[in-house]
Structure formats: C-alpha cells, structure tokens
Design a protein around this motif. Structure first.
Motif, PDB file in Angstrom:
ATOM      1  N   TYR A  27      -4.985 -22.031  25.682  1.00  0.00           N
ATOM      2  CA  TYR A  27      -3.912 -22.182  26.764  1.00  0.00           C
ATOM      3  C   TYR A  27      -4.043 -23.068  27.853  1.00  0.00           C
ATOM      4  CZ  TYR A  27      -2.107 -20.437  31.074  1.00  0.00           C
ATOM      5  OH  TYR A  27      -1.230 -20.342  32.318  1.00  0.00           O
ATOM      6  N   ALA A  28      -5.245 -23.434  27.969  1.00  0.00           N
ATOM      7  CA  ALA A  28      -5.311 -24.238  29.214  1.00  0.00           C
ATOM      8  C   ALA A  28      -5.051 -25.941  28.556  1.00  0.00           C
ATOM      9  CB  ALA A  28      -7.098 -24.396  29.581  1.00  0.00           C
ATOM     10  N   ALA A  29      -5.475 -26.262  27.363  1.00  0.00           N
ATOM     11  CA  ALA A  29      -5.267 -27.286  26.812  1.00  0.00           C
ATOM     12  C   ALA A  29      -3.530 -27.721  26.674  1.00  0.00           C
ATOM     13  CB  ALA A  29      -5.777 -27.408  25.446  1.00  0.00           C
ATOM     14  N   MET A  30      -3.046 -26.524  26.241  1.00  0.00           N
ATOM     15  CA  MET A  30      -1.385 -26.832  26.221  1.00  0.00           C
ATOM     16  C   MET A  30      -0.760 -26.783  27.326  1.00  0.00           C
ATOM     17  SD  MET A  30      -0.917 -26.633  23.128  1.00  0.00           S
ATOM     18  CE  MET A  30      -1.304 -26.417  21.641  1.00  0.00           C
ATOM     19  N   ASP A  31      -1.293 -26.303  28.371  1.00  0.00           N
ATOM     20  CA  ASP A  31      -0.690 -26.682  29.833  1.00  0.00           C
ATOM     21  C   ASP A  31      -0.728 -28.078  30.169  1.00  0.00           C
ATOM     22  OD1 ASP A  31       0.386 -24.031  30.426  1.00  0.00           O
ATOM     23  OD2 ASP A  31      -1.053 -23.603  32.325  1.00  0.00           O
ATOM     24  N   ALA A  32      -2.009 -28.737  30.157  1.00  0.00           N
ATOM     25  CA  ALA A  32      -1.644 -30.076  30.264  1.00  0.00           C
ATOM     26  C   ALA A  32      -1.100 -30.900  29.484  1.00  0.00           C
ATOM     27  CB  ALA A  32      -3.458 -30.601  30.487  1.00  0.00           C
ATOM     28  N   HIS A  33      -1.215 -30.488  28.060  1.00  0.00           N
ATOM     29  CA  HIS A  33      -0.796 -31.461  26.854  1.00  0.00           C
ATOM     30  C   HIS A  33       0.916 -31.393  27.128  1.00  0.00           C
ATOM     31  CE1 HIS A  33      -0.133 -33.537  23.468  1.00  0.00           C
ATOM     32  NE2 HIS A  33       0.500 -32.738  22.948  1.00  0.00           N
ATOM     33  N   LYS A  85      18.961 -27.143  43.043  1.00  0.00           N
ATOM     34  CA  LYS A  85      17.305 -27.137  42.906  1.00  0.00           C
ATOM     35  C   LYS A  85      16.696 -25.760  42.919  1.00  0.00           C
ATOM     36  CE  LYS A  85      17.316 -31.511  44.029  1.00  0.00           C
ATOM     37  NZ  LYS A  85      17.148 -32.625  42.944  1.00  0.00           N
ATOM     38  N   GLN A  86      16.986 -24.917  41.737  1.00  0.00           N
ATOM     39  CA  GLN A  86      16.373 -23.801  41.540  1.00  0.00           C
ATOM     40  C   GLN A  86      15.042 -24.069  40.917  1.00  0.00           C
ATOM     41  OE1 GLN A  86      18.534 -21.366  38.755  1.00  0.00           O
ATOM     42  NE2 GLN A  86      19.386 -22.617  37.734  1.00  0.00           N
ATOM     43  N   THR A  87      14.083 -23.032  41.219  1.00  0.00           N
ATOM     44  CA  THR A  87      12.688 -23.374  40.660  1.00  0.00           C
ATOM     45  C   THR A  87      12.566 -22.881  39.264  1.00  0.00           C
ATOM     46  OG1 THR A  87      11.649 -23.276  43.004  1.00  0.00           O
ATOM     47  CG2 THR A  87      10.261 -22.844  41.091  1.00  0.00           C
ATOM     48  N   LYS A  88      12.249 -23.572  38.361  1.00  0.00           N
ATOM     49  CA  LYS A  88      12.124 -23.072  36.886  1.00  0.00           C
ATOM     50  C   LYS A  88      10.659 -23.164  36.694  1.00  0.00           C
ATOM     51  CE  LYS A  88      16.337 -23.411  35.255  1.00  0.00           C
ATOM     52  NZ  LYS A  88      17.106 -22.505  34.213  1.00  0.00           N
ATOM     53  N   SER A  89      10.155 -22.108  35.848  1.00  0.00           N
ATOM     54  CA  SER A  89       8.854 -22.194  35.478  1.00  0.00           C
ATOM     55  C   SER A  89       8.397 -23.233  34.217  1.00  0.00           C
ATOM     56  CB  SER A  89       8.542 -20.732  34.890  1.00  0.00           C
ATOM     57  OG  SER A  89       9.165 -20.527  33.733  1.00  0.00           O
ATOM     58  N   LEU A  90       7.209 -23.402  34.188  1.00  0.00           N
ATOM     59  CA  LEU A  90       6.588 -24.417  33.145  1.00  0.00           C
ATOM     60  C   LEU A  90       7.100 -24.031  31.874  1.00  0.00           C
ATOM     61  CD1 LEU A  90       5.558 -27.175  32.601  1.00  0.00           C
ATOM     62  CD2 LEU A  90       3.286 -26.070  32.540  1.00  0.00           C
ATOM     63  N   VAL A 118       2.400 -26.662  17.258  1.00  0.00           N
ATOM     64  CA  VAL A 118       0.870 -26.298  17.788  1.00  0.00           C
ATOM     65  C   VAL A 118       1.177 -24.787  18.154  1.00  0.00           C
ATOM     66  CG1 VAL A 118      -0.312 -26.535  20.015  1.00  0.00           C
ATOM     67  CG2 VAL A 118       0.199 -28.547  18.714  1.00  0.00           C
ATOM     68  N   PHE A 119       2.307 -24.544  19.050  1.00  0.00           N
ATOM     69  CA  PHE A 119       2.725 -23.287  19.441  1.00  0.00           C
ATOM     70  C   PHE A 119       3.070 -22.469  18.437  1.00  0.00           C
ATOM     71  CE2 PHE A 119       4.399 -25.644  23.009  1.00  0.00           C
ATOM     72  CZ  PHE A 119       3.388 -25.327  24.118  1.00  0.00           C
ATOM     73  N   SER A 170       8.741 -22.111  24.223  1.00  0.00           N
ATOM     74  CA  SER A 170       8.280 -21.774  25.600  1.00  0.00           C
ATOM     75  C   SER A 170       6.744 -21.778  25.458  1.00  0.00           C
ATOM     76  CB  SER A 170       9.004 -20.337  25.771  1.00  0.00           C
ATOM     77  OG  SER A 170      10.267 -20.514  25.980  1.00  0.00           O
ATOM     78  N   LEU A 171       6.060 -21.968  26.696  1.00  0.00           N
ATOM     79  CA  LEU A 171       4.695 -21.625  26.715  1.00  0.00           C
ATOM     80  C   LEU A 171       4.518 -20.380  27.081  1.00  0.00           C
ATOM     81  CD1 LEU A 171       3.549 -24.589  29.043  1.00  0.00           C
ATOM     82  CD2 LEU A 171       2.517 -23.974  26.950  1.00  0.00           C
ATOM     83  N   SER A 172       3.405 -19.708  26.506  1.00  0.00           N
ATOM     84  CA  SER A 172       2.808 -18.240  26.928  1.00  0.00           C
ATOM     85  C   SER A 172       1.964 -18.250  28.003  1.00  0.00           C
ATOM     86  CB  SER A 172       2.167 -17.678  25.490  1.00  0.00           C
ATOM     87  OG  SER A 172       1.728 -16.562  25.677  1.00  0.00           O
TER      88      SER A 172
END
Length: 529
Positions: A200-206, A162-167, A244-245, A178-180
């Motif tokens: 950036y904001a749009a990608m985080d949600a999409h 259950k290690q925490t992974k970043s988005l 997109v990225f 990977s997301l910047s």
C-alpha cells in the motif's frame, strides 16, 4: 530481502530501509543522484482530534524515477524504484541533512498529494529527535491535484471546478484503476509492517510518478511548447501500474528477490563522490547526499518553469492548532446518560431480529451504511445477506426504517449515528475494526455466524442477490450477456459453467479470480483449520 511487486512489463522494486548501514540505504544514496523526479508520501499512526502535539511520522516513502546512469549509455532510463524509510529504525540524524537537501534541490522535482501536512508532521518528527530546525521548504514542487486539474482542463477545454478529489479517484480517472485506501488508517507504528502495508505504502508514492508521466506526455503531444517526445519515459509503464493493482487484488501476494551485495552497491556509487561519514551515537555511518544530482532535462525544466510551485512552512504552521469552537455546557446527568447510550453499542446485546423467537427466519441479515461498504461486499463473499442503503446519502431515520422493515442489524462506524435517541429501541452495532478482513471476523464472532466453504461466493457481490440454481453453458451465457455484459473471448473454449444473478443479471464464472477469492476467504475465516 525486500519485496518486489510483479508487473507485466517490468518489476517495481520496493526497498525497506531499516538501517543506516544497510545495502538499501546505500542504494537510496545512489538513486537520489540519478533522479530528477520523486514522489513523496508519509504514514503515521492515526490520532484523535484535538491532540496537543503532531503525530510522529513512522514511514517516509520516496519513489524515484531513475535517469540513465552516467557513462553508461546502455542503461535504461525511466525505471522506478520505491524506498520505504522506517523512521522508527533508522537514526533520524543520519537522514536529516540529506532529506533537507533533496527537498530543496533545484535539480529534483518533488511530487506529492497535499504534502504540506505530511511536511509539517515530518518536520516535527525530526525536530523531536534533535534535528532542528527540521524541514520548512519543498522547491520545486508539484501537487498531483493541480496535475489532475490541468489534465481535466485539457480534456474538456474549459476550466474545471476546484472540487477536492481523492488520490484514489484521480488514479481511477487518469490511470484507469483506483487505489485501495483500506490500509490508510492502519496502525503504522506497529512493527514489523505487514506485506499489505508495504505494498500500500509503495503504491501511494509510485502512482504519483505514473500520473505525472501521463501529464508530461499529454502536454508534449498537445504542442504545449515543452519539447519533443524522444526524451520522455515510456508511457507504457502506466499499463504496468494497472497490472500491479490487478495482481495484488487478485492474489494478495508479493514476490521477493535478492538484491546485490552491499559492497557492489557502494562501489557503484563511487563515481558520484557522495559517500561521506558522520558520527552518530558514538559510531561512524555513511551519510547520503544529493548535492551532486544530475540536472533536469529540458522537458522537465520547462514543466517546472510553467507549472512548478513550492511549499514554505511558516512558524505558525509548526504549532498544533487548538480548536476555537465553544463547547456547549451540559449537565453532568445528561452527559452520563449520553455516555451510557453509546456504551450500549460497544458490545452486542439483545436478540437479533432474524431470531425465530421474535418472528425471524433464522437467516442473518445486515444493513451496512456507507462507512462499512467494503464490509458488505466481504459478507456477501462468505454467503451472508448484506444490503446497502436505498439512497447514497440516507438520513438516519431512513436507515432505521429499512433495517426494521427487512429485519436487519444495522452495521456502522459512525459514532454520530448512535446519538439519535430514537435509535435506542432498534438493533444497531458499531463496528470497531478498521480493516475489512478484521471487520468480517468481528461480525462473524459477535453474531456467532456459521460460515462453510460451500457458502463462499454464493451471493452476487454487486447487488447482494442470489444466483440461478442451474448453471449456464457458454452458449447460454453469451446469449444472456448480449447488450449487457462482455464475456472475454478467451473463455469460449474452456468449457466453463456460468452463473447469473437473479436480481441484477450479472454473469460470473469460475475463473482465476473466483478461485483466488475462495482461497482468500478460506484463509481469512480459517475454514481449513
């Protein structure tokens, strides 16, 4: 005009909502009645620790995966659209009830990444504007971290830690890109938002929708009793996200387009009977409602039943937590001394270790710790020698020894690193800026570095090495790359020159990415002025 981010298959439409009577607001009304799946995220100005109140959310991102429109069999389902709600511009009472309904609607599955904290801040922001009691429930909800854990369990056939992974890490492993997160700590309270912030904001949600689509299809393919694949959205859209990225990282440009008139949008929403009117500040504005949303299809219902959860806020969650750690007492003399030590690094003082007057060779050299790793790559792109630590998690003394041995200035953003007393006699500079471009300009200005167009892309961005003096032909590059690096076959007939790093042997060529990078740093460093 709202930005549209170009992808290979279908454009991802991004609508910035800045007014309650705008076409974008009306389109949000319509979209919430045509979706059973949304991705949620929020942005706020970075705050200092031990703050007595929650930060105000300045931007709420809602990514909708649209269902087929009622009575229109030809309408293509699975299309994604992202709404960025500027909470500093739109009157919050115009959004409050509708957002509350959407968050609690049993017909909409909400996706998020550790969204509980976002919900706490969002609720506090609305309460501060008279929208009491704010938000205390998101149901049904599915956290992308749990989606990732389920995917890993399917992949490896065993329980994963259950290690925490970043988005960003989850996107890299699930979607292949990977997301910047460079703009995560930018000042979201400033207006207007930059094009980079909007993207950036749009990608985080999409990306939440895209990760879920991978999860949904894998469950169906593995016969998890969820249904057949005929009703699933086209997973090929995941390739679109990669593009997109890639498109954004290479060209740093956002395309724009015109949208339909407000009257057309309002007319399109007439069938749903969702246009209501409420009084705000003495005027009348439309209020969106998602109460007549379309029900979930069978596949999504079964996923919600098996994997869905909910977020419920308690009263204790709505109060900022104060630190209970006991602070060690220290004398005022010692405190003043430490403060002066830290002030020493706020502005650069002293002679650089590469200065000929102290035995240096006159060539600027830096050592960037892990907190400014992106800055190291930017410095290399403009031809500056920028090394990284020998190990991934170096001790402070190791950093200092490396900097002294190689006559480098240590660049860091780690305030704790500056507290070590044995650093006082060494060259170290604390970088103030958060964004890589701004950090680059800060270092250039602070150390009065001279950057020319000829220096751009003259160092290996991978290892900081120099290139061989003579370029390689295509045949020589193919021979050099055998068993080491793949050269795209489309380059074979373009008569390009290849360059190879003398240290790590990485091959480079002057393609589209090279020219885009050169132009980017010409603009950043203002070399054309």
């Amino acid at each position: 005009m709202d930005p549209v981010i170009s992808v290979s298959r279908k454009p991802l439409k991004v609508h910035l909502v800045v007014s309650a009577d705008s076409p974008e607001f009306a389109l949000l009304t319509q979209s919430l009645t045509r979706t059973s799946l949304v991705g949620l995220d929020a942005e706020w100005k970075p705050v200092r620790t031990h703050q007595t109140s929650f930060p105000a959310v300045s931007l709420l991102q809602i990514a909708c995966q649209l269902n087929a429109e009622r009575g229109n069999d030809s309408d293509e389902s699975g299309e994604s659209v992202v709404f960025l709600l500027d909470l500093f511009s739109v009157p919050l009472p115009a959004l409050w009830e509708s957002l509350r309904d959407m968050l609690a609607s049993p017909d909409i599955l909400k996706l998020g990444f550790r969204f509980k904290q976002d919900l706490i801040y969002l609720s506090s922001t609305f309460c501060s504007q008279g929208c009491d009691p704010g938000f205390d429930k998101v149901d049904p909800y599915l956290d992308i971290t749990n989606v990732y854990n389920h995917l890993q369990h399917k992949k490896h056939g065993r329980s994963t830690s259950k290690q925490t992974k970043s988005l960003s890490t989850i996107c890299g492993e699930v979607l292949g890109f990977s997301l910047s997160k460079e703009l995560q700590c930018s000042d979201w309270s400033q207006r207007p938002l930059t094009e980079e912030q909007i993207t950036y904001a749009a990608m985080d949600a999409h990306c939440l929708l895209e990760i879920f689509n991978v999860f949904q299809e894998k469950i169906v393919k593995e016969g998890n009793s969820v249904g057949n694949t005929t009703d699933l959205s086209n997973l090929g859209e995941n390739l679109g996200l990669k593009e997109v990225f890639r498109e954004y990282n290479m060209s740093n440009k956002i395309l724009t387009t015109k949208f339909c008139e407000a009257s057309d949008i309002v007319q399109a929403t007439a069938y749903s009977d969702v246009t209501q009117i409420i009084a705000i500040s003495g005027g009348m504005i439309p209020k969106l409602s998602c109460r007549s949303t379309m029900p979930m299809d069978e596949i999504l219902l079964k996923i919600v039943k098996k994997y869905g959860e909910k977020i419920l806020l308690k009263e204790s969650d709505k109060r900022p937590k104060t630190s209970k750690k006991k602070v060690k007492k220290r004398s005022s003399i010692n405190g003043i001394c430490k403060e002066k030590q830290l002030e020493k690094y706020d502005e650069w003082q002293g002679t650089s270790p590469w200065d000929p007057s102290v035995g240096g060779d006159g060539c600027p050299k830096f050592l960037c710790d892990v907190m400014v790793e992106g800055l190291a790559k930017h410095l290399r792109c403009v031809g500056i020698d920028a090394a990284m630590p020998y190990s991934k998690k170096p001790e402070p003394r190791e950093l200092i020894e490396q900097a002294q041995k190689e006559k480098r200035v240590l660049l860091t953003r780690d305030a704790k690193l500056l507290r070590h007393e044995y650093l006082l006699k060494n060259q170290i500079y604390k970088v103030k800026s958060l964004l890589k471009n701004e950090q680059l300009l800060e270092v250039i200005e602070t150390f009065q570095l001279k950057i020319s167009e000829d220096q751009l892309m003259s160092r290996c961005t991978k290892c900081n090495g120099r290139f061989i003096q003579k370029p390689l032909s295509t045949e020589e590059a193919i021979q050099a790359a055998k068993g080491f690096q793949r050269i795209p076959s489309c380059l074979f007939n373009k008569n390009l020159e290849f360059w190879q790093c003398m240290d790590c042997h990485q091959l480079y060529w002057e393609g589209t990415q090279y020219h885009n990078a050169v132009q980017k740093f010409i603009d950043v460093c203002k070399l054309g002025d």
